[in-house]
Design a protein around this motif. Structure first.
Motif: not given
Ligand code: ACO
Length: 209
Positions: A2, A77, A99, A101-103, A105-106, A134, A139-141
């Motif tokens: 991941h 992951g 964690i 993911r998808g829409s 990402c938090s 992160c 790839g976290l937002h």
């Protein structure tokens, strides 16, 4: 594999010493247990309630179970679990959990630092390293930090980092035996385009080592 795991972050020079962030090791048992048992009064009021006895939950013998749970979550992951060291000695932990993911990402971020290492910029710099990791590597937002309104030192850490207070979650988390209100602080990538380490260095709170 991941994104963002495994990772080694730092070093950074802070007031407390030379700070590094790395994955938990099985061999952290003795140091982890010594600090956690000694610092029960410092930690218990702010951490999620765990069933059972503090000394047993934080015994050296309890670490292998925690370590393997953290490792399994990281490998799937779902978490980024880190140990923080100062001058090579265990000082605390920073964990990124839940964690999604998808829409979304938090994830959430949480931390503790032992009494031998507090007030030296450790939590702030360690969290900054993990937040940048992160956002830039994992790839976290968005990251959320929830904190009890009574926890002035932790609120100060989040304020120094530039986290934004977004609201009050009522009876959010079981802490020290009952459901406690928590303030929600958050940060998204747009808030810190050059990252938090750059901000801490500019503020004179840490130096690249
Ligand atoms: N009132 C107000 N501010 C305080 C107090 C206090 N009683 N005590 C310390 N502070 C300030 C310090 O002066 C410092 O701010 P400054 O740099 O402006 O002087 C700040 O709080 C602490 O910053 P750091 O030195 O970076 O943080 P430290 O390494 O001391 O760790 C932490 C802070 C993690 C909160 C530590 O005290 C701890 O582990 N507490 C117990 C567990 C805990 O509360 N964890 C956080 C739960 S919430 C979450 O994880 C999102």
């Amino acid at each position: 594999r991941h994104p963002g795991w495994p990772a080694r972050l730092g070093p950074l020079r802070v007031a407390a010493g030379l700070l590094e962030v790395r994955k938990p090791r099985l061999s952290d048992a003795a140091a982890w247990s010594r600090i956690r048992r000694r610092d029960r009064r410092h930690l218990e009021a702010w951490e999620p309630t765990t069933p059972g006895d503090w000394d047993a939950n934080n015994a050296a013998l309890a670490w292998p179970g925690q370590w393997s749970t953290l490792r399994a979550l990281a490998r799937r992951g779902m978490s980024l679990p880190f140990v923080v060291t100062v001058d090579g000695q265990v000082a605390g932990q920073v964990t990124v959990g839940n964690i999604v993911r998808g829409s979304l990402c938090s994830a959430w971020i949480g931390y503790w630092v032992g009494t031998h290492a507090v007030r030296g910029g450790v939590a702030t710099a360690a969290a900054a390293l993990v937040v940048d990791h992160c956002f830039f590597n994992a790839g976290l937002h968005r990251l959320e930090a929830t904190v009890r309104p009574e926890n002035a030192p932790s609120i100060r850490v989040l304020t120094k980092l530039g986290f934004r207070e977004e609201g009050l979650f009522r009876r959010y988390l079981d802490v020290a035996g009952t459901w406690r209100d928590h303030l929600c602080f958050a940060l998204t990538t747009e808030d810190v385009p050059s990252g938090l380490i750059a901000k801490l260095v500019a503020d004179g709170r840490a130096a690249r080592a």
